[in-house]
Design a protein around this motif. Sequence first.
Motif, mmCIF file in Angstrom:
data_model
loop_
_atom_site.group_PDB
_atom_site.id
_atom_site.type_symbol
_atom_site.label_atom_id
_atom_site.label_comp_id
_atom_site.label_asym_id
_atom_site.label_seq_id
_atom_site.Cartn_x
_atom_site.Cartn_y
_atom_site.Cartn_z
ATOM 1 N N THR B 152 0.836 -1.201 0.000
ATOM 2 C CA THR B 152 0.000 0.000 0.000
ATOM 3 C C THR B 152 0.871 1.253 0.000
ATOM 4 O O THR B 152 0.652 2.202 -0.751
ATOM 5 C CB THR B 152 -0.884 0.023 1.273
ATOM 6 N N TRP B 153 1.866 1.222 0.877
ATOM 7 C CA TRP B 153 2.769 2.372 1.010
ATOM 8 C C TRP B 153 3.477 2.680 -0.305
ATOM 9 O O TRP B 153 3.468 3.807 -0.803
ATOM 10 C CB TRP B 153 3.790 2.046 2.113
ATOM 11 N N LEU B 154 4.096 1.663 -0.898
ATOM 12 C CA LEU B 154 4.832 1.875 -2.146
ATOM 13 C C LEU B 154 3.884 2.257 -3.285
ATOM 14 O O LEU B 154 4.220 3.097 -4.121
ATOM 15 C CB LEU B 154 5.649 0.631 -2.513
ATOM 16 N N THR B 155 2.703 1.660 -3.293
ATOM 17 C CA THR B 155 1.707 2.002 -4.309
ATOM 18 C C THR B 155 1.379 3.494 -4.236
ATOM 19 O O THR B 155 1.359 4.199 -5.249
ATOM 20 C CB THR B 155 0.438 1.154 -4.099
ATOM 21 N N ASN B 156 1.166 3.981 -3.012
ATOM 22 C CA ASN B 156 0.817 5.396 -2.841
ATOM 23 C C ASN B 156 1.978 6.317 -3.207
ATOM 24 O O ASN B 156 1.780 7.360 -3.817
ATOM 25 C CB ASN B 156 0.397 5.660 -1.388
ATOM 26 N N ARG B 157 3.172 5.934 -2.820
ATOM 27 C CA ARG B 157 4.317 6.805 -3.053
ATOM 28 C C ARG B 157 4.743 6.840 -4.523
ATOM 29 O O ARG B 157 5.050 7.873 -5.076
ATOM 30 C CB ARG B 157 5.516 6.348 -2.206
ATOM 31 N N VAL B 158 4.803 5.674 -5.118
ATOM 32 C CA VAL B 158 5.310 5.587 -6.487
ATOM 33 C C VAL B 158 4.235 5.948 -7.506
ATOM 34 O O VAL B 158 4.529 6.466 -8.589
ATOM 35 C CB VAL B 158 5.885 4.169 -6.764
ATOM 36 N N GLY B 159 2.981 5.703 -7.113
ATOM 37 C CA GLY B 159 1.892 6.047 -8.024
ATOM 38 C C GLY B 159 1.562 4.942 -9.002
ATOM 39 O O GLY B 159 1.023 5.181 -10.080
ATOM 40 N N LEU B 160 1.903 3.735 -8.634
ATOM 41 C CA LEU B 160 1.582 2.570 -9.460
ATOM 42 C C LEU B 160 0.974 1.520 -8.551
ATOM 43 O O LEU B 160 1.393 1.415 -7.404
ATOM 44 C CB LEU B 160 2.860 1.953 -10.038
ATOM 45 N N LYS B 161 0.044 0.769 -9.062
ATOM 46 C CA LYS B 161 -0.511 -0.301 -8.221
ATOM 47 C C LYS B 161 0.501 -1.442 -8.142
ATOM 48 O O LYS B 161 0.691 -2.184 -9.090
ATOM 49 C CB LYS B 161 -1.830 -0.800 -8.818
ATOM 50 N N LEU B 162 1.175 -1.513 -7.009
ATOM 51 C CA LEU B 162 2.266 -2.471 -6.866
ATOM 52 C C LEU B 162 1.868 -3.704 -6.084
ATOM 53 O O LEU B 162 1.336 -3.612 -4.983
ATOM 54 C CB LEU B 162 3.422 -1.806 -6.110
ATOM 55 N N VAL B 163 2.134 -4.836 -6.665
ATOM 56 C CA VAL B 163 1.941 -6.096 -5.969
ATOM 57 C C VAL B 163 3.304 -6.775 -5.928
ATOM 58 O O VAL B 163 3.933 -6.940 -6.970
ATOM 59 C CB VAL B 163 0.923 -6.992 -6.721
ATOM 60 N N ALA B 164 3.772 -7.127 -4.714
ATOM 61 C CA ALA B 164 5.076 -7.790 -4.618
ATOM 62 C C ALA B 164 4.954 -9.193 -5.215
ATOM 63 O O ALA B 164 4.193 -10.009 -4.704
ATOM 64 C CB ALA B 164 5.524 -7.861 -3.164
ATOM 65 N N PRO B 165 5.677 -9.485 -6.279
ATOM 66 C CA PRO B 165 5.551 -10.807 -6.906
ATOM 67 C C PRO B 165 5.965 -11.934 -5.950
ATOM 68 O O PRO B 165 6.820 -11.733 -5.088
ATOM 69 C CB PRO B 165 6.516 -10.729 -8.090
ATOM 70 N N ASP B 166 5.325 -13.071 -6.114
ATOM 71 C CA ASP B 166 5.677 -14.258 -5.350
ATOM 72 C C ASP B 166 6.700 -15.042 -6.166
ATOM 73 O O ASP B 166 6.380 -15.571 -7.236
ATOM 74 C CB ASP B 166 4.402 -15.100 -5.133
ATOM 75 N N LEU B 167 7.949 -15.066 -5.682
ATOM 76 C CA LEU B 167 9.014 -15.729 -6.446
ATOM 77 C C LEU B 167 9.433 -17.047 -5.788
ATOM 78 O O LEU B 167 10.547 -17.525 -5.977
ATOM 79 C CB LEU B 167 10.224 -14.790 -6.591
#
Lengths: 172, 263
Positions: B152-167
């Motif tokens: 949520t934090w990174l999504t808000n800051r960067v301005g992209l809907k970010l989902v941490a990939p499952d590797l």
Amino acid sequence: MDEKKAAILGEIPRLRRYARSLLRDRDSADDLVQDCLERALGRLENWQTGESPRRWLFTIMHHLFIDQMRKVNRRGEAAMLPLEASEAQSAPAEQVESIASREIIDALQAISPDRRAALVMVAIEGFSYAEAANILGVPAGTLMSRIARGREELRALLDDTVRRRSIRIVER
Amino acid sequence: MSRRDFSERDIHMALDGELPGDERAAYDAWLEANPEMKAKSARYIADRAALRAAFAGVLDEPVPARLRKVVLGEAPARTPASGSRWWLAAAAAAVLAVGGLGGYFAGIGGVGREDEAEDQLAEQAIAAHVVYAAEQRHAVEVPAADKDHLQTWLTNRVGLKLVAPDLTAEGFQLVGGRLLPAGQGKAAMLLYEDAKGERVSLFVTAESAEKAKGTYAAEADGPEAVYWLDKGYGCAVVGSLPRERLAAVAKSAYGQLLAGLNS
């Protein structure tokens, strides 16, 4: 037309072939040949008439190539790498090449410039070890080890290509 | 006839016509007695034939007029700036020599263009990786335990809907993430680690105007970045993994990031 210029004109097809094996891309290879010819024409007095201009011209071109490769290596450059093999296959071919030719040309481009030049000089251009060592400006022993390593690397890359292709088929 | 021991070196000499004539018979006998060497010789002979065939056509091509004109003294003088660009192809070849991935290479045509944007992204991503992946205790600002908050934090800051990939399938677990400056904007960095402690990072920014992808290494033995740029986002996966493993990680991360962005 003067005799020297006629002899130089006669060498252009072979210079183009050598440049193409070094650089692959046709226009880039011809640019290298053009640089070589311009330099040669500016130093015509360095070449003795009566002697084939072949070795003289190859020496000039090789120096242009190696000098530039060194600069490039120092800078470090980026290359495009498609993630999907299918994209690589759909890339426009600059000339009609069989798959076997394309694979060996790709592999040749992947070995180090010094080894590539040594291998091509002997295996394609047909120079003797002594002539090739002279043109490349290295001792015969160095030339031999570059040829041997170059051949080994080329073969390993081709084996790798075959292996990768079979992996891809399994994946599908 | 003098007898001597032959070696692999003689295979090259024989192939290149450099073996003395009086040694030929003994060499042939040696080859017959060493199936492995004989097979090697046969492969090299075939490779040479393929090499010659691949370039044979060049000799039959008409000589380009511009080359003829140089020799005949009819060519206009070139300025250095408008001069030859063959070294761009040489640059590409240099990278291949390092990477050894000739088979995957799409051809030199795509390399000659200006590619500053992706260089910049890749360089920033590599710099971030070099600094933070080496940190044991302070590698991330938000640990994987707070994954929802991190996203949520990174999504808000960067301005992209970010989902941490499952590797996990590639053997990597999320360590956490941090926010970084990138050009005029911000970037999210997600750090992953495998069981051996090997780390890879994902670097994502919302800054990009062009579409491109590729790999980038600032140094021959340094970490390598696999990157993509598309309209509206740029992403790089950085690590010092063997190239095929890095490509596999990158591919998986890319698919999941893209799915996340569009969800």
